[in-house]
Write a protein that holds these residues in place. Sequence first.
Motif, PDB file in Angstrom:
ATOM      1  N   GLU A  36       0.144   4.013   6.852  1.00  0.00           N
ATOM      2  CA  GLU A  36      -0.815   4.513   5.868  1.00  0.00           C
ATOM      3  C   GLU A  36      -0.628   3.802   4.527  1.00  0.00           C
ATOM      4  O   GLU A  36       0.468   3.351   4.194  1.00  0.00           O
ATOM      5  CB  GLU A  36      -0.661   6.022   5.701  1.00  0.00           C
ATOM      6  N   THR A  37      -1.710   3.713   3.784  1.00  0.00           N
ATOM      7  CA  THR A  37      -1.714   2.994   2.508  1.00  0.00           C
ATOM      8  C   THR A  37      -2.261   3.894   1.408  1.00  0.00           C
ATOM      9  O   THR A  37      -3.212   4.646   1.622  1.00  0.00           O
ATOM     10  CB  THR A  37      -2.569   1.718   2.616  1.00  0.00           C
ATOM     11  N   ASN A  39      -3.793   3.526  -2.418  1.00  0.00           N
ATOM     12  CA  ASN A  39      -4.255   2.646  -3.484  1.00  0.00           C
ATOM     13  C   ASN A  39      -3.960   3.294  -4.830  1.00  0.00           C
ATOM     14  O   ASN A  39      -4.290   4.455  -5.062  1.00  0.00           O
ATOM     15  CB  ASN A  39      -5.755   2.373  -3.354  1.00  0.00           C
ATOM     16  N   ARG A  43      -3.023  -2.173  -7.270  1.00  0.00           N
ATOM     17  CA  ARG A  43      -1.997  -2.370  -6.246  1.00  0.00           C
ATOM     18  C   ARG A  43      -2.107  -1.303  -5.166  1.00  0.00           C
ATOM     19  O   ARG A  43      -2.681  -0.231  -5.389  1.00  0.00           O
ATOM     20  CB  ARG A  43      -0.590  -2.352  -6.869  1.00  0.00           C
ATOM     21  N   ASN A  44      -1.504  -1.612  -4.027  1.00  0.00           N
ATOM     22  CA  ASN A  44      -1.450  -0.689  -2.896  1.00  0.00           C
ATOM     23  C   ASN A  44      -0.003  -0.446  -2.501  1.00  0.00           C
ATOM     24  O   ASN A  44       0.874  -1.309  -2.717  1.00  0.00           O
ATOM     25  CB  ASN A  44      -2.212  -1.262  -1.696  1.00  0.00           C
ATOM     26  N   LEU A  45       0.247   0.705  -1.936  1.00  0.00           N
ATOM     27  CA  LEU A  45       1.564   1.051  -1.414  1.00  0.00           C
ATOM     28  C   LEU A  45       1.432   1.327   0.078  1.00  0.00           C
ATOM     29  O   LEU A  45       0.681   2.213   0.488  1.00  0.00           O
ATOM     30  CB  LEU A  45       2.126   2.277  -2.134  1.00  0.00           C
ATOM     31  N   ASN A  46       2.155   0.543   0.869  1.00  0.00           N
ATOM     32  CA  ASN A  46       2.157   0.717   2.324  1.00  0.00           C
ATOM     33  C   ASN A  46       3.437   1.444   2.731  1.00  0.00           C
ATOM     34  O   ASN A  46       4.534   1.066   2.297  1.00  0.00           O
ATOM     35  CB  ASN A  46       2.095  -0.639   3.034  1.00  0.00           C
ATOM     36  N   THR A  61       8.685   1.812   1.122  1.00  0.00           N
ATOM     37  CA  THR A  61       7.333   1.513   0.635  1.00  0.00           C
ATOM     38  C   THR A  61       7.248   0.031   0.297  1.00  0.00           C
ATOM     39  O   THR A  61       8.160  -0.531  -0.310  1.00  0.00           O
ATOM     40  CB  THR A  61       7.028   2.351  -0.620  1.00  0.00           C
ATOM     41  N   CYS A  63       4.804  -2.959  -1.487  1.00  0.00           N
ATOM     42  CA  CYS A  63       3.652  -3.285  -2.336  1.00  0.00           C
ATOM     43  C   CYS A  63       3.262  -4.733  -2.039  1.00  0.00           C
ATOM     44  O   CYS A  63       3.943  -5.670  -2.489  1.00  0.00           O
ATOM     45  CB  CYS A  63       3.997  -3.121  -3.815  1.00  0.00           C
TER      46      CYS A  63
END
Length: 296
Positions: A36-37, A39, A43-46, A61, A63
């Motif tokens: 899951e990601t 936003n 930037r995004n955090l996976n 996590t 980025c």
Amino acid sequence: MKKAPNATIIASPNGVKGLKKHYGNDYNYKEVKTGETLNIGNRNLNFLLTPMVHWPDNMVTFCPEENILFSNDSFGQHLASSERFDDEYPKNIIFEEAKKYYANIVLPYSSQVQKELQNASKLDIKMIAPSHGIIFKKHISEIIDYYKKWSSNQTDKKSVIIYDTMWSSTKKIAYAIQNGFEKSGYKTRILNLNTNHISDIMTEILNSEYICIGSPTLNNNIMPSVASFLTYLKGLAPKNRKGLAFGSYGWGGQSVPIINKELEDSGFETLEKIKINYIPSKKMLKNIENKIAEQI
């Protein structure tokens, strides 16, 4: 949350369970799972769940815009300094502290670490930011290689000899054992439990093939310091090791069989026990030295 009552708390499923038990159900919690990601603007955090490295609620996590892995406990150290990055701090201290952290915190969860390393290998990592300790940006490949070695329980040609002594007889045996290993080309560390902290001893054990533990007999048992260390060692569960029990005694002699059983219960292959009544003579000590050199 009092300052930002409308905020959302994002955590792993186990993390949400723990937070609710600590703080109740009044806050806005959101569970995230592997893949899951989130936003956060530019930037995004996976997210990647990593349970039992070293807590059930653990996750890391990534980025992708910055190529930063926020690794939580993995790659951490019990190290605080005004320097933030691994190119600003002595490299040998960073890796020694990382080794100590792994040996005393992460070691029991090595199989989970291997899974995490496999998943992380797919990422283009330019920086590793653990939850505590120095941030890696220069020596990333080296710390990952160390984690691969430690998590697979690879050892060096090394023995660690750990003991407590009452009237120095067990100490004499310990040094004879050390001579035997050195005669066979092994690197050795000899550590008295009265002067070495168990966390430092575990750091030495992390890459050691042989773990030798000695105690005199005290009240039909072993010294309390040795009992404490054996409990600590068993909980951290190093694998693929060889053990040796040794010690002196006055009349009962129960200490050595007790230690040997603890080593076997820990899954170690054990050498023949060394048990000396009262004070070992020079000839006895020489025989111990030669016997060790022959067995390994």
